[in-house]
Write an enzyme that holds these catalytic residues in place. Structure first.
Site, PDB file in Angstrom:
ATOM      1  N   ARG A  65     -11.543  -1.821  20.759  1.00 15.40           N
ATOM      2  CA  ARG A  65     -10.659  -3.022  20.486  1.00 15.40           C
ATOM      3  C   ARG A  65      -9.566  -2.957  19.834  1.00 15.40           C
ATOM      4  O   ARG A  65      -8.600  -3.534  19.733  1.00 15.40           O
ATOM      5  CB  ARG A  65     -11.578  -4.402  20.223  1.00 15.40           C
ATOM      6  CG  ARG A  65     -12.165  -4.006  18.639  1.00 15.40           C
ATOM      7  CD  ARG A  65     -13.191  -5.349  18.386  1.00 15.40           C
ATOM      8  NE  ARG A  65     -13.760  -5.284  17.135  1.00 15.40           N
ATOM      9  CZ  ARG A  65     -14.748  -4.142  16.417  1.00 15.40           C
ATOM     10  NH1 ARG A  65     -15.081  -3.287  17.551  1.00 15.40           N
ATOM     11  NH2 ARG A  65     -15.053  -4.228  15.678  1.00 15.40           N
ATOM     12  N   HIS A  66      -9.768  -2.145  18.768  1.00 11.34           N
ATOM     13  CA  HIS A  66      -8.855  -1.734  17.821  1.00 11.34           C
ATOM     14  C   HIS A  66      -7.419  -0.885  18.496  1.00 11.34           C
ATOM     15  O   HIS A  66      -6.632  -0.972  17.801  1.00 11.34           O
ATOM     16  CB  HIS A  66      -9.309  -0.690  16.626  1.00 11.34           C
ATOM     17  CG  HIS A  66     -10.614  -1.505  16.066  1.00 11.34           C
ATOM     18  ND1 HIS A  66     -10.501  -2.526  15.207  1.00 11.34           N
ATOM     19  CD2 HIS A  66     -11.781  -1.163  15.932  1.00 11.34           C
ATOM     20  CE1 HIS A  66     -11.734  -2.846  14.905  1.00 11.34           C
ATOM     21  NE2 HIS A  66     -12.571  -2.002  15.101  1.00 11.34           N
ATOM     22  N   HIS A  95     -10.491   1.495  11.830  1.00 12.10           N
ATOM     23  CA  HIS A  95     -10.002   0.423  12.560  1.00 12.10           C
ATOM     24  C   HIS A  95      -8.374   0.515  12.775  1.00 12.10           C
ATOM     25  O   HIS A  95      -8.048  -0.041  13.730  1.00 12.10           O
ATOM     26  CB  HIS A  95     -10.324  -1.097  11.610  1.00 12.10           C
ATOM     27  CG  HIS A  95     -11.606  -1.303  11.682  1.00 12.10           C
ATOM     28  ND1 HIS A  95     -12.017  -2.867  11.176  1.00 12.10           N
ATOM     29  CD2 HIS A  95     -12.648  -0.973  12.063  1.00 12.10           C
ATOM     30  CE1 HIS A  95     -13.384  -2.671  11.143  1.00 12.10           C
ATOM     31  NE2 HIS A  95     -13.801  -1.634  11.831  1.00 12.10           N
ATOM     32  N   ASN A  96      -7.825   0.994  11.677  1.00 13.77           N
ATOM     33  CA  ASN A  96      -6.185   1.277  11.894  1.00 13.77           C
ATOM     34  C   ASN A  96      -5.670   2.657  12.273  1.00 13.77           C
ATOM     35  O   ASN A  96      -4.314   2.442  12.256  1.00 13.77           O
ATOM     36  CB  ASN A  96      -5.615   0.592  10.395  1.00 13.77           C
ATOM     37  CG  ASN A  96      -6.434  -0.772  10.017  1.00 13.77           C
ATOM     38  OD1 ASN A  96      -7.023  -0.719   8.876  1.00 13.77           O
ATOM     39  ND2 ASN A  96      -6.001  -2.029  10.586  1.00 13.77           N
ATOM     40  N   ARG A 137      -1.682   5.301 -10.249  1.00 16.71           N
ATOM     41  CA  ARG A 137      -1.846   4.749 -11.752  1.00 16.71           C
ATOM     42  C   ARG A 137      -3.047   3.817 -11.674  1.00 16.71           C
ATOM     43  O   ARG A 137      -3.728   3.418 -12.362  1.00 16.71           O
ATOM     44  CB  ARG A 137      -0.742   3.629 -11.757  1.00 16.71           C
ATOM     45  CG  ARG A 137       0.253   4.494 -12.416  1.00 16.71           C
ATOM     46  CD  ARG A 137       1.595   3.662 -12.817  1.00 16.71           C
ATOM     47  NE  ARG A 137       2.678   4.467 -13.285  1.00 16.71           N
ATOM     48  CZ  ARG A 137       3.915   4.488 -13.050  1.00 16.71           C
ATOM     49  NH1 ARG A 137       4.391   3.068 -12.807  1.00 16.71           N
ATOM     50  NH2 ARG A 137       4.725   5.236 -13.617  1.00 16.71           N
ATOM     51  N   GLY A 192       5.397   1.102  -2.835  1.00 20.13           N
ATOM     52  CA  GLY A 192       6.699   1.599  -2.230  1.00 20.13           C
ATOM     53  C   GLY A 192       6.618   2.771  -1.321  1.00 20.13           C
ATOM     54  O   GLY A 192       7.556   2.396  -0.383  1.00 20.13           O
ATOM     55  N   ASP A 209       6.218  10.554  -6.002  1.00 18.10           N
ATOM     56  CA  ASP A 209       7.391  10.421  -7.110  1.00 18.10           C
ATOM     57  C   ASP A 209       6.772  10.758  -8.141  1.00 18.10           C
ATOM     58  O   ASP A 209       5.588  11.361  -8.214  1.00 18.10           O
ATOM     59  CB  ASP A 209       7.903   8.833  -7.166  1.00 18.10           C
ATOM     60  CG  ASP A 209       6.755   8.145  -7.539  1.00 18.10           C
ATOM     61  OD1 ASP A 209       5.589   8.204  -7.891  1.00 18.10           O
ATOM     62  OD2 ASP A 209       7.298   6.692  -7.475  1.00 18.10           O
ATOM     63  N   HIS A 210       7.493  10.503  -9.251  1.00 18.23           N
ATOM     64  CA  HIS A 210       6.849  10.921 -10.679  1.00 18.23           C
ATOM     65  C   HIS A 210       5.649  10.360 -11.068  1.00 18.23           C
ATOM     66  O   HIS A 210       4.784  11.170 -11.404  1.00 18.23           O
ATOM     67  CB  HIS A 210       8.053  10.636 -11.902  1.00 18.23           C
ATOM     68  CG  HIS A 210       8.258   9.429 -11.703  1.00 18.23           C
ATOM     69  ND1 HIS A 210       9.026   8.756 -10.775  1.00 18.23           N
ATOM     70  CD2 HIS A 210       8.016   8.277 -12.657  1.00 18.23           C
ATOM     71  CE1 HIS A 210       9.079   7.189 -11.204  1.00 18.23           C
ATOM     72  NE2 HIS A 210       8.351   7.144 -12.184  1.00 18.23           N
ATOM     73  N   CYS A 249       2.476   7.214  -4.931  1.00 17.20           N
ATOM     74  CA  CYS A 249       3.510   6.825  -5.929  1.00 17.20           C
ATOM     75  C   CYS A 249       2.463   6.027  -7.019  1.00 17.20           C
ATOM     76  O   CYS A 249       1.116   6.147  -7.153  1.00 17.20           O
ATOM     77  CB  CYS A 249       4.239   5.937  -5.499  1.00 17.20           C
ATOM     78  SG  CYS A 249       4.137   4.302  -4.686  1.00 17.20           S
ATOM     79  N   GLY A 250       3.045   4.998  -7.943  1.00 18.65           N
ATOM     80  CA  GLY A 250       2.055   4.334  -8.796  1.00 18.65           C
ATOM     81  C   GLY A 250       1.154   3.511  -8.259  1.00 18.65           C
ATOM     82  O   GLY A 250       0.053   3.586  -8.485  1.00 18.65           O
ATOM     83  N   THR A 251       1.704   2.535  -7.400  1.00 15.22           N
ATOM     84  CA  THR A 251       0.762   1.635  -6.914  1.00 15.22           C
ATOM     85  C   THR A 251       0.594   1.795  -5.329  1.00 15.22           C
ATOM     86  O   THR A 251      -0.274   1.200  -4.803  1.00 15.22           O
ATOM     87  CB  THR A 251       1.672   0.154  -6.811  1.00 15.22           C
ATOM     88  OG1 THR A 251       2.823   0.321  -6.107  1.00 15.22           O
ATOM     89  CG2 THR A 251       1.941  -0.370  -8.234  1.00 15.22           C
ATOM     90  N   GLY A 252       1.075   2.887  -4.710  1.00 13.69           N
ATOM     91  CA  GLY A 252       1.113   3.053  -3.391  1.00 13.69           C
ATOM     92  C   GLY A 252       2.027   2.325  -2.381  1.00 13.69           C
ATOM     93  O   GLY A 252       2.364   2.412  -1.279  1.00 13.69           O
TER      94      GLY A 252
END
Ligand code: RB5
Length: 149
Positions: free
Chosen positions: A135-136, A101-102, A112, A73, A11-12, A68-71
């Protein structure tokens, strides 16, 4: 050898970092598919999260990148798609663990809260770290078998 195509969206708030990461991906030999945004004008993160996540969901792309700003959304929207594991990573250690692991197939960066240099380092770590399996594997399978729990 075919070059891996990596869809990327922002995004912006993530626009500027996206441009930096696009250049880094190109220099590393990846084909980058930029789904937008293409300016710094205010826009909505879901409009970019869904196209990237859809490609990973359907197997058209193995991996994708969102910013995005925080990740947050971007990760909320992307993780609604089956088979998508979108991980917000703000350090190389988190990025490595998200792979080990994921088996994160979408990297989400919080523009940001990281510098451009940190963003590139996080991206490289995520690209180069394999899934540990074992196991993962079982744990990841249970994510999509929620109704059986
Ligand atoms: C945009 O101002 C901001 O809310 C967005 O980039 C993101 O941080 C949302 O999760």
């Amino acid at each position: 050898m075919t070059r891996e195509r990596i869809p990327i969206g922002a995004d912006h708030a993530g626009f500027e970092l996206k441009e930096t990461l696009k250049a880094a991906l190109g220099a590393l030999g990846y084909d980058v598919e930029d789904v937008g945004t293409h300016t710094a004008a205010s826009t909505d993160y879901a409009d970019y999260a869904h196209p990237v996540a859809r490609e990973v969901e359907t197997g058209q792309a193995q991996r994708g990148v969102l910013i995005c700003g925080t990740g947050l959304g971007m990760s909320y929207a992307a993780n609604r798609h089956p088979h998508v594991r979108a991980a917000v990573a703000w350090s190389q250690e988190i990025a490595a663990l998200a792979r080990l692991h994921n088996n994160a197939n979408i990297l989400v960066l919080p523009a940001r809260f990281v510098t451009a240099e940190q963003g590139v380092d996080i991206l490289k770590t995520w690209l180069d770290t394999p899934f540990e399996g074992g196991r993962h594997e079982r744990r990841i399978e249970k994510i999509e078998r929620e109704e059986e729990q």
